[in-house]
Structures are given as structure tokens and as C-alpha cells.
Design a protein around this motif. Structure first.
Motif, mmCIF file in Angstrom:
data_model
loop_
_atom_site.group_PDB
_atom_site.id
_atom_site.type_symbol
_atom_site.label_atom_id
_atom_site.label_comp_id
_atom_site.label_asym_id
_atom_site.label_seq_id
_atom_site.Cartn_x
_atom_site.Cartn_y
_atom_site.Cartn_z
ATOM 1 N N LEU A 10 0.831 -1.198 0.000
ATOM 2 C CA LEU A 10 0.000 0.000 0.000
ATOM 3 C C LEU A 10 0.872 1.256 0.000
ATOM 4 O O LEU A 10 1.970 1.263 0.561
ATOM 5 C CB LEU A 10 -0.903 0.027 1.231
ATOM 6 N N VAL B 14 -2.665 5.651 3.702
ATOM 7 C CA VAL B 14 -3.158 4.858 4.836
ATOM 8 C C VAL B 14 -3.169 5.754 6.070
ATOM 9 O O VAL B 14 -2.122 6.193 6.538
ATOM 10 C CB VAL B 14 -2.287 3.609 5.073
ATOM 11 N N LEU C 199 -9.814 -4.006 3.826
ATOM 12 C CA LEU C 199 -9.434 -3.311 2.603
ATOM 13 C C LEU C 199 -10.294 -3.835 1.452
ATOM 14 O O LEU C 199 -10.554 -5.037 1.372
ATOM 15 C CB LEU C 199 -7.959 -3.557 2.284
ATOM 16 N N TRP D 81 -5.706 -2.258 -4.206
ATOM 17 C CA TRP D 81 -6.553 -1.972 -3.061
ATOM 18 C C TRP D 81 -7.121 -0.573 -3.183
ATOM 19 O O TRP D 81 -6.436 0.358 -3.606
ATOM 20 C CB TRP D 81 -5.759 -2.120 -1.763
ATOM 21 N N LEU E 206 -7.955 2.907 -2.120
ATOM 22 C CA LEU E 206 -7.349 3.849 -1.184
ATOM 23 C C LEU E 206 -8.056 5.189 -1.300
ATOM 24 O O LEU E 206 -8.616 5.489 -2.347
ATOM 25 C CB LEU E 206 -5.853 3.992 -1.494
#
Length: 197
Positions: A54, A59, A106, A121, A123
Motif C-alpha cells: 500500500l 493509509v 481493505l 486496493w 485507497l
């Protein structure tokens, strides 16, 4: 993952699954010398180094999520050791995993084109989503075909833990270039020792 132990050197280590990736960030007791999760940004940095890859800038981790992550990680160390030594798993450990897995994890998304699809993923993500993904990985692994393949490296005083996904189930080392080679050198010296007298 690329590890840089305090004793020096650099080596590649594949723990085999996401939840065991988390264990390389430190741990309780004697493992505290390896602690890397000092601030919320450190958990986001771990997410970049883990198999999730990631973007740490995407995050968001709070102080509470960092504390929850360390609690989960420390519980996972106890769980891994229980599995390795075939000890009973305390119900508190399964409850810890269940609680972490309960929130949304996620969210995966598909990228690419036929012949070149890949998973990414969605985000930005939160620390809670990150920890949920780790806990769900525990559940997937321990309810799947490799549940009995959590192993500790056979190297002298190593202690790294991995999931043995090799076809024969015979992986012994954290990394061949580190503990595997050291073990071979040690065995060679022991075999030659009587000849040196």
C-alpha cells in the motif's frame, strides 16, 4: 520483505502470508528489540513493505489503531507459537482475531486488461481496515489447507516464523541465503572438526 536485523546484514524473507508479515514489525518481551511500530505512520509504512504494497501516504492510522495493531500483533505471536508447538490456543486469542476481523477490510479492485489483470486496493484506507485484512487472513489460513504449516525457522537462534507453502511442506529456513547457508556451514565445520585434531 527485506529485513535488516540489528546484528547486521540484509536478507529477503517471505513469511508466506499477510498475518505473518506483521510479526516482523516487532513483538512482546525479548522481541521488543525489533520493534518498528513507534508511531501511527510506522504502521502505514509496514503496509507498504508487506505483501499489500500500500502507498503509506494513503493509509490513515490513528494512535488508537496503532495500539490495536500492536495488541493484535503480540497476540498473533502467541498464536503462532501455540501452533508451532501444538499447544492449545487460548480463547482470548481467537476473540482478538474475531474482533479485529469484524470491521470492513481493505476493498480489492481489479486493474489491467485480459492477460494482465491484477488486484489493487481501494485507497485511502484506515488502520482499522488494514488490521481487519490481517485478521481475516489469519482466519483464511487457519481454516484452510495450510493450517498446520506455520513453522519457525530452524536456524540457530533465529525465531522468524513463516507459512510453509512449499508443495512437499518441507521448508526449514527463513531464507536459504541466511539461516540455510549458516546451518550448512555449521554442519560442515562439525563434520571436519575430528579431522582437524
Amino acid at each position: 520483505m527485506v529485513l535488516r536485523p540489528p546484528s547486521g546484514g540484509v536478507f529477503r524473507f517471505d513469511p508466506g502470508t499477510l498475518w505473518l508479515d506483521l510479526l516482523v514489525s516487532g513483538g512482546p518481551g525479548e522481541l521488543s528489540v525489533f520493534e518498528t511500530l513507534h508511531a501511527p505512520a510506522d504502521l502505514a509504512a509496514w503496509a507498504a513493505l508487506s505483501r499489500l504494497r500500500l502507498d503509506p501516504a494513503q493509509v490513515r492510522v490513528s494512535q488508537g489503531e496503532l495500539a490495536a495493531g500492536k495488541r493484535l500483533r503480540d497476540g498473533l505471536w502467541e498464536l503462532a507459537r501455540a501452533l508451532i508447538h501444538h499447544d492449545p490456543v487460548r480463547p482470548e486469542l481467537t476473540s482478538l482475531v474475531d474482533e479485529a476481523a469484524a470491521p470492513p477490510s481493505l476493498a480489492p479492485r481489479l486493474r489491467g486488461a485480459p492477460g494482465g489483470f491484477r488486484r489493487e486496493w481501494t485507497l485511502p484506507a484506515t488502520g482499522t481496515q488494514l488490521l481487519s485484512s490481517v485478521a481475516r487472513d489469519v482466519i483464511d489460513v487457519l481454516s484452510g489447507p495450510h493450517a498446520d504449516r506455520v513453522r519457525e525457522c530452524g536456524g540457530h537462534r533465529c525465531g522468524l516464523v513463516f507459512l510453509d507453502t512449499s508443495r512437499p511442506g518441507s521448508r526449514r529456513w527463513c531464507a536459504m541465503q541466511r539461516c540455510g547457508n549458516r546451518s550448512k556451514v555449521r554442519a560442515l565445520r562439525e563434520r571436519r572438526a575430528p579431522d582437524a585434531r
